[in-house]
Design a protein around this motif. Sequence first.
Motif, PDB file in Angstrom:
ATOM      1  N   ARG A   1       0.841  -1.211   0.000  1.00  0.00           N
ATOM      2  CA  ARG A   1       0.000   0.000   0.000  1.00  0.00           C
ATOM      3  C   ARG A   1       0.874   1.258   0.000  1.00  0.00           C
ATOM      4  O   ARG A   1       0.547   2.249  -0.655  1.00  0.00           O
ATOM      5  CB  ARG A   1      -0.934  -0.018   1.214  1.00  0.00           C
ATOM      6  N   LEU A   2       1.992   1.214   0.731  1.00  0.00           N
ATOM      7  CA  LEU A   2       2.883   2.371   0.771  1.00  0.00           C
ATOM      8  C   LEU A   2       3.480   2.660  -0.603  1.00  0.00           C
ATOM      9  O   LEU A   2       3.698   3.819  -0.967  1.00  0.00           O
ATOM     10  CB  LEU A   2       4.010   2.136   1.779  1.00  0.00           C
ATOM     11  N   LYS A   3       3.748   1.607  -1.362  1.00  0.00           N
ATOM     12  CA  LYS A   3       4.381   1.790  -2.667  1.00  0.00           C
ATOM     13  C   LYS A   3       3.479   2.526  -3.659  1.00  0.00           C
ATOM     14  O   LYS A   3       3.957   3.003  -4.687  1.00  0.00           O
ATOM     15  CB  LYS A   3       4.799   0.435  -3.243  1.00  0.00           C
ATOM     16  N   GLU A   4       2.217   2.627  -3.347  1.00  0.00           N
ATOM     17  CA  GLU A   4       1.311   3.387  -4.196  1.00  0.00           C
ATOM     18  C   GLU A   4       1.474   4.893  -3.982  1.00  0.00           C
ATOM     19  O   GLU A   4       0.937   5.701  -4.740  1.00  0.00           O
ATOM     20  CB  GLU A   4      -0.136   2.978  -3.910  1.00  0.00           C
ATOM     21  N   GLU A   5       2.221   5.265  -2.927  1.00  0.00           N
ATOM     22  CA  GLU A   5       2.450   6.675  -2.609  1.00  0.00           C
ATOM     23  C   GLU A   5       3.913   7.022  -2.866  1.00  0.00           C
ATOM     24  O   GLU A   5       4.712   6.181  -3.271  1.00  0.00           O
ATOM     25  CB  GLU A   5       2.095   6.935  -1.137  1.00  0.00           C
ATOM     26  N   ARG A   6       4.263   8.266  -2.579  1.00  0.00           N
ATOM     27  CA  ARG A   6       5.661   8.704  -2.721  1.00  0.00           C
ATOM     28  C   ARG A   6       6.196   9.308  -1.437  1.00  0.00           C
ATOM     29  O   ARG A   6       7.341   9.737  -1.369  1.00  0.00           O
ATOM     30  CB  ARG A   6       5.796   9.711  -3.868  1.00  0.00           C
ATOM     31  N   GLU A   7       5.356   9.357  -0.415  1.00  0.00           N
ATOM     32  CA  GLU A   7       5.782   9.850   0.887  1.00  0.00           C
ATOM     33  C   GLU A   7       4.853   9.306   1.951  1.00  0.00           C
ATOM     34  O   GLU A   7       3.755   8.808   1.647  1.00  0.00           O
ATOM     35  CB  GLU A   7       5.812  11.382   0.931  1.00  0.00           C
ATOM     36  N   GLY A   8       5.284   9.396   3.192  1.00  0.00           N
ATOM     37  CA  GLY A   8       4.475   8.892   4.282  1.00  0.00           C
ATOM     38  C   GLY A   8       5.147   9.155   5.614  1.00  0.00           C
ATOM     39  O   GLY A   8       6.196   9.787   5.698  1.00  0.00           O
ATOM     40  N   ASP A   9       4.521   8.649   6.664  1.00  0.00           N
ATOM     41  CA  ASP A   9       5.042   8.788   8.020  1.00  0.00           C
ATOM     42  C   ASP A   9       5.326   7.386   8.548  1.00  0.00           C
ATOM     43  O   ASP A   9       4.418   6.555   8.645  1.00  0.00           O
ATOM     44  CB  ASP A   9       4.006   9.493   8.900  1.00  0.00           C
ATOM     45  N   ILE A  10       6.579   7.118   8.880  1.00  0.00           N
ATOM     46  CA  ILE A  10       6.959   5.783   9.348  1.00  0.00           C
ATOM     47  C   ILE A  10       6.202   5.401  10.612  1.00  0.00           C
ATOM     48  O   ILE A  10       5.889   4.217  10.820  1.00  0.00           O
ATOM     49  CB  ILE A  10       8.482   5.706   9.589  1.00  0.00           C
ATOM     50  N   VAL A  11       5.875   6.371  11.452  1.00  0.00           N
ATOM     51  CA  VAL A  11       5.156   6.058  12.690  1.00  0.00           C
ATOM     52  C   VAL A  11       3.740   5.565  12.387  1.00  0.00           C
ATOM     53  O   VAL A  11       3.366   4.441  12.737  1.00  0.00           O
ATOM     54  CB  VAL A  11       5.101   7.279  13.632  1.00  0.00           C
ATOM     55  N   THR A  12       2.939   6.404  11.723  1.00  0.00           N
ATOM     56  CA  THR A  12       1.522   6.087  11.552  1.00  0.00           C
ATOM     57  C   THR A  12       1.233   5.182  10.358  1.00  0.00           C
ATOM     58  O   THR A  12       0.271   4.405  10.388  1.00  0.00           O
ATOM     59  CB  THR A  12       0.701   7.385  11.400  1.00  0.00           C
ATOM     60  N   ASP A  13       2.038   5.288   9.304  1.00  0.00           N
ATOM     61  CA  ASP A  13       1.751   4.537   8.080  1.00  0.00           C
ATOM     62  C   ASP A  13       2.455   3.181   8.027  1.00  0.00           C
ATOM     63  O   ASP A  13       2.100   2.338   7.202  1.00  0.00           O
ATOM     64  CB  ASP A  13       2.167   5.349   6.844  1.00  0.00           C
ATOM     65  N   TYR A  14       3.436   2.976   8.883  1.00  0.00           N
ATOM     66  CA  TYR A  14       4.188   1.721   8.826  1.00  0.00           C
ATOM     67  C   TYR A  14       4.302   1.036  10.194  1.00  0.00           C
ATOM     68  O   TYR A  14       3.762  -0.057  10.386  1.00  0.00           O
ATOM     69  CB  TYR A  14       5.587   1.964   8.255  1.00  0.00           C
ATOM     70  N   ALA A  15       4.962   1.682  11.140  1.00  0.00           N
ATOM     71  CA  ALA A  15       5.224   1.021  12.421  1.00  0.00           C
ATOM     72  C   ALA A  15       3.936   0.673  13.165  1.00  0.00           C
ATOM     73  O   ALA A  15       3.816  -0.423  13.731  1.00  0.00           O
ATOM     74  CB  ALA A  15       6.126   1.902  13.291  1.00  0.00           C
ATOM     75  N   MET A  16       2.979   1.582  13.180  1.00  0.00           N
ATOM     76  CA  MET A  16       1.719   1.308  13.887  1.00  0.00           C
ATOM     77  C   MET A  16       1.003   0.074  13.345  1.00  0.00           C
ATOM     78  O   MET A  16       0.705  -0.855  14.115  1.00  0.00           O
ATOM     79  CB  MET A  16       0.796   2.524  13.808  1.00  0.00           C
ATOM     80  N   PRO A  17       0.688   0.017  12.034  1.00  0.00           N
ATOM     81  CA  PRO A  17      -0.023  -1.166  11.543  1.00  0.00           C
ATOM     82  C   PRO A  17       0.813  -2.436  11.588  1.00  0.00           C
ATOM     83  O   PRO A  17       0.268  -3.519  11.841  1.00  0.00           O
ATOM     84  CB  PRO A  17      -0.400  -0.785  10.107  1.00  0.00           C
ATOM     85  N   VAL A  18       2.126  -2.356  11.348  1.00  0.00           N
ATOM     86  CA  VAL A  18       2.973  -3.554  11.405  1.00  0.00           C
ATOM     87  C   VAL A  18       2.887  -4.198  12.787  1.00  0.00           C
ATOM     88  O   VAL A  18       2.678  -5.414  12.922  1.00  0.00           O
ATOM     89  CB  VAL A  18       4.437  -3.200  11.058  1.00  0.00           C
ATOM     90  N   CYS A  19       3.042  -3.389  13.825  1.00  0.00           N
ATOM     91  CA  CYS A  19       3.025  -3.924  15.190  1.00  0.00           C
ATOM     92  C   CYS A  19       1.628  -4.398  15.601  1.00  0.00           C
ATOM     93  O   CYS A  19       1.478  -5.440  16.241  1.00  0.00           O
ATOM     94  CB  CYS A  19       3.524  -2.873  16.170  1.00  0.00           C
ATOM     95  N   ALA A  20       0.615  -3.629  15.224  1.00  0.00           N
ATOM     96  CA  ALA A  20      -0.749  -3.990  15.617  1.00  0.00           C
ATOM     97  C   ALA A  20      -1.216  -5.273  14.950  1.00  0.00           C
ATOM     98  O   ALA A  20      -1.879  -6.108  15.576  1.00  0.00           O
ATOM     99  CB  ALA A  20      -1.701  -2.839  15.298  1.00  0.00           C
TER     100      ALA A  20
END
Length: 313
Positions: free
Chosen positions: A43-62
């Motif tokens: 899903r991130l690869k569909e974008e060109r920017e993001g926030d590692i906290v909310t867009d990656y680390a949060m869902p990965v851990c949850a």
Amino acid sequence: MLRKDGPAHQMERKAIFPSLSPKTVRNVWQAHYESATQNIIGRLKEEREGDIVTDYAMPVCAQALKVMTGLTNMTWKEMDRVSQGMIDGCSNYAGDRNIEANCNDCTASIDRHISDRIRQGLPADDMSLLNVQQRAGLNDQQLRANIKLAISGGQNEPRDAIAGIVWALLKHPKILKDLKRGQISYLQVFEEFTRWIAPIGMSPRRVTQSYQYKEIQFDPGDQVFLMFASGNRDESIFDNPNKFNPHRDTSKSITFGAGPHFCAGAWASKALIVEVAIPMLIEAFPSLKLKGEVNFSGWAFRGPLSVPVGWEN
């Protein structure tokens, strides 16, 4: 379990061990980690920017915590919310009533999700924390308390470590280059970062027996604070401790505690971060770059508020 010692603590720790053992993490949970993380990266690869906290680390851990606890009926956003609410409640030393009310709401949500999963029933071979405690014969109060403990520590601290490690690597390009060349390992980066910026910086305890250290007298019932963040930067143990240096020996750090209360989820946390979250992100986004300032918050629980990044598709 966290507030128990001796045989009572050992009994409950033994009951949950099958769910969090290195063997179960390797043979059961890691595949779940990889699958969920790959979906998030897609899903991130569909974008060109993001926030590692909310867009990656949060869902990965949850997503990881959902399957490990057995609360697959909970959304990842709710998992993050209830974990943060309990952490805020644990560190509510000023007695803020709004924080207390939100914490109570979060624990009530967890209880509802536990009750729903118990009514649904779990397969006999399910290795989730919920199921292994039921098989071990722990009572309902013990079962619920231990799942809440796992959620309070299993979401925020790995989330903060993942986001913090990404920030540290991007701020130290030579270290990132050493990592990509295989001159240091992901495990070394993880252990050094969690020494340097401990996700759990402090833990309160109560004294159980009289003890004197130099001129300070401790009496039963006294409350003390164990400062992990301070111990991990002890100048007598670590050379130049305020520097981020994954090449150093971190064997004397106390990131996961020590003794009988050594973190039961240490293997799960290391596998998620070291084997999955960080290497998969670095491989998927070789052009990853910071796109703004990163500020850290907290001292009992410490982590970045936001890690804005960009990349080329």
